[in-house]
Design an enzyme around this catalytic site. Structure first.
Site, PDB file in Angstrom:
ATOM      1  N   TYR A  17       0.677  -1.192   0.028  1.00 44.89           N
ATOM      2  CA  TYR A  17      -0.048   0.197  -0.038  1.00 44.89           C
ATOM      3  C   TYR A  17       0.687   1.106   0.144  1.00 44.89           C
ATOM      4  O   TYR A  17       0.264   2.498  -0.129  1.00 44.89           O
ATOM      5  CB  TYR A  17      -1.015   0.177   1.068  1.00 44.89           C
ATOM      6  CG  TYR A  17      -1.734  -1.086   1.231  1.00 44.89           C
ATOM      7  CD1 TYR A  17      -3.171  -1.177   0.391  1.00 44.89           C
ATOM      8  CD2 TYR A  17      -1.855  -2.047   2.135  1.00 44.89           C
ATOM      9  CE1 TYR A  17      -3.864  -2.233   0.204  1.00 44.89           C
ATOM     10  CE2 TYR A  17      -2.564  -3.120   2.154  1.00 44.89           C
ATOM     11  CZ  TYR A  17      -3.823  -3.228   1.211  1.00 44.89           C
ATOM     12  OH  TYR A  17      -4.571  -4.363   1.351  1.00 44.89           O
ATOM     13  N   HIS A  22      -4.530   6.199  -0.836  1.00 41.03           N
ATOM     14  CA  HIS A  22      -4.786   6.309   0.681  1.00 41.03           C
ATOM     15  C   HIS A  22      -3.734   6.574   1.669  1.00 41.03           C
ATOM     16  O   HIS A  22      -3.982   6.907   2.773  1.00 41.03           O
ATOM     17  CB  HIS A  22      -5.512   5.079   1.002  1.00 41.03           C
ATOM     18  CG  HIS A  22      -6.796   5.154   1.530  1.00 41.03           C
ATOM     19  ND1 HIS A  22      -7.460   6.296   1.791  1.00 41.03           N
ATOM     20  CD2 HIS A  22      -7.609   4.249   2.283  1.00 41.03           C
ATOM     21  CE1 HIS A  22      -8.720   6.002   2.385  1.00 41.03           C
ATOM     22  NE2 HIS A  22      -8.555   4.523   2.709  1.00 41.03           N
ATOM     23  N   PHE A  68      -4.743  -1.097  10.032  1.00 42.98           N
ATOM     24  CA  PHE A  68      -5.095  -0.776   8.818  1.00 42.98           C
ATOM     25  C   PHE A  68      -6.078   0.752   9.006  1.00 42.98           C
ATOM     26  O   PHE A  68      -6.406   0.861  10.032  1.00 42.98           O
ATOM     27  CB  PHE A  68      -6.071  -1.825   8.152  1.00 42.98           C
ATOM     28  CG  PHE A  68      -5.136  -2.818   7.443  1.00 42.98           C
ATOM     29  CD1 PHE A  68      -4.711  -2.468   6.310  1.00 42.98           C
ATOM     30  CD2 PHE A  68      -4.704  -3.783   8.230  1.00 42.98           C
ATOM     31  CE1 PHE A  68      -3.902  -3.497   5.729  1.00 42.98           C
ATOM     32  CE2 PHE A  68      -3.904  -4.905   7.439  1.00 42.98           C
ATOM     33  CZ  PHE A  68      -3.509  -4.745   6.238  1.00 42.98           C
ATOM     34  N   ASN A  70      -8.995   1.809   8.539  1.00 44.37           N
ATOM     35  CA  ASN A  70     -10.352   1.734   9.278  1.00 44.37           C
ATOM     36  C   ASN A  70     -10.192   1.477  10.901  1.00 44.37           C
ATOM     37  O   ASN A  70     -11.081   1.469  11.634  1.00 44.37           O
ATOM     38  CB  ASN A  70     -11.371   0.687   8.692  1.00 44.37           C
ATOM     39  CG  ASN A  70     -10.645  -0.779   8.726  1.00 44.37           C
ATOM     40  OD1 ASN A  70      -9.693  -0.884   8.802  1.00 44.37           O
ATOM     41  ND2 ASN A  70     -11.768  -1.654   8.748  1.00 44.37           N
ATOM     42  N   ASN A 116     -12.791   6.296   6.155  1.00 42.92           N
ATOM     43  CA  ASN A 116     -13.020   5.436   6.983  1.00 42.92           C
ATOM     44  C   ASN A 116     -11.866   5.400   8.151  1.00 42.92           C
ATOM     45  O   ASN A 116     -12.176   5.153   9.291  1.00 42.92           O
ATOM     46  CB  ASN A 116     -13.078   3.896   6.568  1.00 42.92           C
ATOM     47  CG  ASN A 116     -14.044   3.308   6.012  1.00 42.92           C
ATOM     48  OD1 ASN A 116     -14.983   3.897   6.044  1.00 42.92           O
ATOM     49  ND2 ASN A 116     -13.863   2.457   5.142  1.00 42.92           N
TER      50      ASN A 116
END
EC number: 3.1.1.29
Length: 194
Positions: A17, A22, A68, A70, A116
């Site tokens: 990621y 994000h 993560f 969220n 989130n």
């Protein structure tokens, strides 16, 4: 003099990621680390990578959650509670679908806008939304059904150039925030367009 005591850069952990939209908040923390010469180190009790630096005579803490996205609130609330930092002294750096690449905005309070990471931070701060946010424009894919895959993919080379310049400007504005206060930093950043 900075009103901010904790700067949080949001992202998802892991190499998979690292270069995705994000992770824009984490990208900005990495630039701040280079600018102010601090190193983030993992602190499991805060579920994140943290650093402490004294900048312009002000003690500042930095956090990149290793959860993560969220679950970002777990890290933010753990560190804020431990050091008794109220929401009004927290600045969260995050990607923003509702702003195009090349734009960033600084504001206090508001909802989560479907983000989130922000949603969990608000929940973990006992529904207190009064923290500051530095929103880094990543653009929108045009269809809400495409958002999840969009934020988890890399920006195009053209978008990256705009985001890169925006991250440089945001780094300068955070330095202004630390030295001269949030109002001056907000006015400068909110007028910027890459």
């Amino acid at each position: 003099m900075s009103e901010i005591k904790l700067i949080v850069g949001l992202g998802n952990p892991g190499d998979k990621y690292a270069d995705t939209r994000h992770n824009a908040g984490e990208w900005l923390i990495e630039r701040l680390a280079r600018r102010f010469n601090f190193n983030l180190s993992v602190e499991s009790k805060f579920s994140g990578k943290t650093a402490r630096a004294v900048i312009s005579g002000q003690e500042m803490r930095f956090l990149v959650p290793t959860t993560f996205m969220n679950l970002s609130g777990k890290a933010v609330s753990a560190l804020a509670n431990f050091y008794r930092i109220p929401p009004e002294q927290i600045l969260v750096l995050h990607d923003e679908l509702d702003l195009p690449p090349g734009i960033a905005k600084l504001k206090q309070g508001g909802g989560h806008g479907g983000h989130n990471g922000l949603k969990d931070i608000i929940a973990q701060l006992a529904n207190n939304k009064n923290f500051y946010r530095l929103r880094i424009g990543i653009g929108h894919p045009g269809d809400k059904n495409l958002v999840a895959s969009y934020v988890l993919n890399k920006p195009s080379p053209t978008d990256w150039q705009l985001i890169d310049r925006t991250l440089d400007e945001a780094t300068d504005c955070i330095e202004i925030l630390m030295k001269e206060g949030i109002t001056k930093a907000t006015n400068r950043l909110n007028a910027f367009k890459a």
